[in-house]
Design a protein around this motif. Structure first.
Motif, PDB file in Angstrom:
ATOM      1  N   UNK A  73       0.862  -1.179   0.000  1.00  0.00           N
ATOM      2  CA  UNK A  73       0.000   0.000   0.000  1.00  0.00           C
ATOM      3  C   UNK A  73       0.901   1.233   0.000  1.00  0.00           C
ATOM      4  N   UNK A  74       0.667   2.121  -0.958  1.00  0.00           N
ATOM      5  CA  UNK A  74       1.463   3.336  -1.089  1.00  0.00           C
ATOM      6  C   UNK A  74       0.519   4.522  -0.955  1.00  0.00           C
ATOM      7  N   UNK A  75       0.823   5.389  -0.011  1.00  0.00           N
ATOM      8  CA  UNK A  75       0.003   6.575   0.249  1.00  0.00           C
ATOM      9  C   UNK A  75       0.756   7.819  -0.200  1.00  0.00           C
ATOM     10  N   UNK A  76       0.002   8.853  -0.565  1.00  0.00           N
ATOM     11  CA  UNK A  76       0.606  10.117  -1.010  1.00  0.00           C
ATOM     12  C   UNK A  76       1.239  10.878   0.155  1.00  0.00           C
ATOM     13  N   UNK A  77       0.625  10.783   1.331  1.00  0.00           N
ATOM     14  CA  UNK A  77       1.089  11.535   2.499  1.00  0.00           C
ATOM     15  C   UNK A  77       1.424  10.597   3.659  1.00  0.00           C
ATOM     16  N   UNK A  78       2.444  10.975   4.415  1.00  0.00           N
ATOM     17  CA  UNK A  78       2.737  10.250   5.653  1.00  0.00           C
ATOM     18  C   UNK A  78       1.630  10.530   6.658  1.00  0.00           C
ATOM     19  N   UNK A  79       1.140   9.468   7.291  1.00  0.00           N
ATOM     20  CA  UNK A  79       0.083   9.622   8.294  1.00  0.00           C
ATOM     21  C   UNK A  79      -0.043   8.313   9.067  1.00  0.00           C
ATOM     22  N   UNK A  80      -0.947   8.290   9.998  1.00  0.00           N
ATOM     23  CA  UNK A  80      -1.224   7.080  10.778  1.00  0.00           C
ATOM     24  C   UNK A  80      -2.260   6.226  10.074  1.00  0.00           C
ATOM     25  N   UNK A  81      -1.940   5.738   8.891  1.00  0.00           N
ATOM     26  CA  UNK A  81      -2.868   4.945   8.079  1.00  0.00           C
ATOM     27  C   UNK A  81      -3.163   3.608   8.765  1.00  0.00           C
ATOM     28  N   UNK A  82      -4.430   3.428   9.167  1.00  0.00           N
ATOM     29  CA  UNK A  82      -4.848   2.206   9.857  1.00  0.00           C
ATOM     30  C   UNK A  82      -5.527   1.250   8.883  1.00  0.00           C
ATOM     31  N   UNK A  83      -5.481  -0.029   9.203  1.00  0.00           N
ATOM     32  CA  UNK A  83      -6.051  -1.078   8.359  1.00  0.00           C
ATOM     33  C   UNK A  83      -6.994  -1.936   9.172  1.00  0.00           C
ATOM     34  N   UNK A  84      -7.961  -2.531   8.494  1.00  0.00           N
ATOM     35  CA  UNK A  84      -8.843  -3.509   9.094  1.00  0.00           C
ATOM     36  C   UNK A  84      -9.070  -4.615   8.089  1.00  0.00           C
ATOM     37  N   UNK A  85      -9.795  -5.670   8.474  1.00  0.00           N
ATOM     38  CA  UNK A  85      -9.892  -6.876   7.662  1.00  0.00           C
ATOM     39  C   UNK A  85     -11.317  -7.214   7.234  1.00  0.00           C
ATOM     40  N   UNK A  86     -12.180  -6.227   7.171  1.00  0.00           N
ATOM     41  CA  UNK A  86     -13.547  -6.452   6.726  1.00  0.00           C
ATOM     42  C   UNK A  86     -13.530  -7.034   5.309  1.00  0.00           C
ATOM     43  N   UNK A  87     -14.256  -8.118   5.073  1.00  0.00           N
ATOM     44  CA  UNK A  87     -14.334  -8.803   3.771  1.00  0.00           C
ATOM     45  C   UNK A  87     -12.999  -9.383   3.305  1.00  0.00           C
ATOM     46  N   UNK A  88     -12.048  -9.524   4.182  1.00  0.00           N
ATOM     47  CA  UNK A  88     -10.774 -10.151   3.833  1.00  0.00           C
ATOM     48  C   UNK A  88     -10.816 -11.574   4.369  1.00  0.00           C
ATOM     49  N   UNK A  89     -10.696 -12.533   3.476  1.00  0.00           N
ATOM     50  CA  UNK A  89     -10.916 -13.948   3.798  1.00  0.00           C
ATOM     51  C   UNK A  89      -9.699 -14.655   4.394  1.00  0.00           C
ATOM     52  N   UNK A  90      -8.500 -14.114   4.157  1.00  0.00           N
ATOM     53  CA  UNK A  90      -7.289 -14.777   4.643  1.00  0.00           C
ATOM     54  C   UNK A  90      -6.638 -13.936   5.733  1.00  0.00           C
ATOM     55  N   UNK A  91      -6.139 -14.568   6.794  1.00  0.00           N
ATOM     56  CA  UNK A  91      -5.442 -13.808   7.838  1.00  0.00           C
ATOM     57  C   UNK A  91      -4.115 -13.287   7.282  1.00  0.00           C
ATOM     58  N   UNK A  92      -3.738 -12.093   7.695  1.00  0.00           N
ATOM     59  CA  UNK A  92      -2.552 -11.433   7.144  1.00  0.00           C
ATOM     60  C   UNK A  92      -1.667 -10.863   8.240  1.00  0.00           C
ATOM     61  N   UNK A  93      -0.424 -10.627   7.871  1.00  0.00           N
ATOM     62  CA  UNK A  93       0.501  -9.830   8.680  1.00  0.00           C
ATOM     63  C   UNK A  93       0.725  -8.540   7.923  1.00  0.00           C
ATOM     64  N   UNK A  94       0.925  -7.460   8.662  1.00  0.00           N
ATOM     65  CA  UNK A  94       1.178  -6.179   8.020  1.00  0.00           C
ATOM     66  C   UNK A  94       2.429  -5.551   8.631  1.00  0.00           C
ATOM     67  N   UNK A  95       3.285  -5.054   7.756  1.00  0.00           N
ATOM     68  CA  UNK A  95       4.462  -4.293   8.192  1.00  0.00           C
ATOM     69  C   UNK A  95       4.228  -2.851   7.784  1.00  0.00           C
ATOM     70  N   UNK A  96       4.294  -1.955   8.753  1.00  0.00           N
ATOM     71  CA  UNK A  96       4.196  -0.522   8.487  1.00  0.00           C
ATOM     72  C   UNK A  96       5.616  -0.031   8.249  1.00  0.00           C
ATOM     73  N   UNK A  97       5.818   0.710   7.151  1.00  0.00           N
ATOM     74  CA  UNK A  97       7.170   1.015   6.683  1.00  0.00           C
ATOM     75  C   UNK A  97       7.372   2.524   6.519  1.00  0.00           C
ATOM     76  N   UNK A  98       8.482   3.022   7.063  1.00  0.00           N
ATOM     77  CA  UNK A  98       8.845   4.444   6.947  1.00  0.00           C
ATOM     78  C   UNK A  98       9.386   4.740   5.546  1.00  0.00           C
ATOM     79  N   UNK A  99       9.510   6.023   5.237  1.00  0.00           N
ATOM     80  CA  UNK A  99      10.013   6.447   3.923  1.00  0.00           C
ATOM     81  C   UNK A  99      11.385   5.874   3.593  1.00  0.00           C
TER      82      UNK A  99
END
Length: 151
Positions: A73-99
């Motif tokens: 996931x690539x965002x235009x602006x740095x921010x506290x972009x949060x994620x959720x798993x609504x309608x996502x069928x597979x369990x996932x891991x997420x790494x939040x990454x700095x510039x």
């Protein structure tokens, strides 16, 4: 000894099964561009979710994902972009990454939930992989993800 007809029938069935398996994979392919990322010795084939629509859909409704594949996931602006798993069928891991490519934090996400998963600092990148992908490879905060797009 099997007859020639049996051999051809077996080959035909194997070919049909291969075709159906290719169609299933094609159905799950989002058509998004991909990018190769690297962390440590691991290479990752990541689909790019770099538009509002692609980020909104993410990995929703997929039932499988290849082992070293994910979604960046690539965002235009740095921010506290949060994620959720609504309608996502597979369990996932997420790494939040700095510039600079450093992993800020990693979180495990359960499928079909609306629990928020947020970075510990403002970020522009987040990488979703199959659940426990990062922990099984001992990829932890502070490590670098190489190959991130520059905008």
């Amino acid at each position: 000894m099997p007859s020639a007809n049996f051999k051809y029938c077996t080959f035909f069935i194997a070919a049909i099964l291969g075709l159906f398996s290719s169609l299933a994979i094609a159905q799950q392919n989002s058509g998004l561009p991909t990018i190769e990322l690297k962390t440590g010795i691991y290479r990752i084939q990541a689909e790019l979710a770099d538009t509002p629509k692609a980020r909104e859909v993410g990995l929703m409704n997929r039932t499988t994902m290849p082992v070293n594949s994910g979604m960046l996931f690539v965002f235009e602006q740095k921010a506290g972009h949060c994620f959720w798993m609504n309608n996502t069928k597979i369990p996932l891991s997420i790494a939040f990454i700095a510039d600079d490519g450093k992993i800020v934090n990693v979180d495990e996400m359960q499928s079909e939930t609306t629990t928020n998963h947020c970075p510990q600092a403002p970020i522009r990148f987040a990488l979703e992989m199959n659940k426990r992908w990062f922990s099984e490879r001992v990829i932890v905060p502070g490590m670098i993800i190489q190959g991130l797009p520059r905008k």
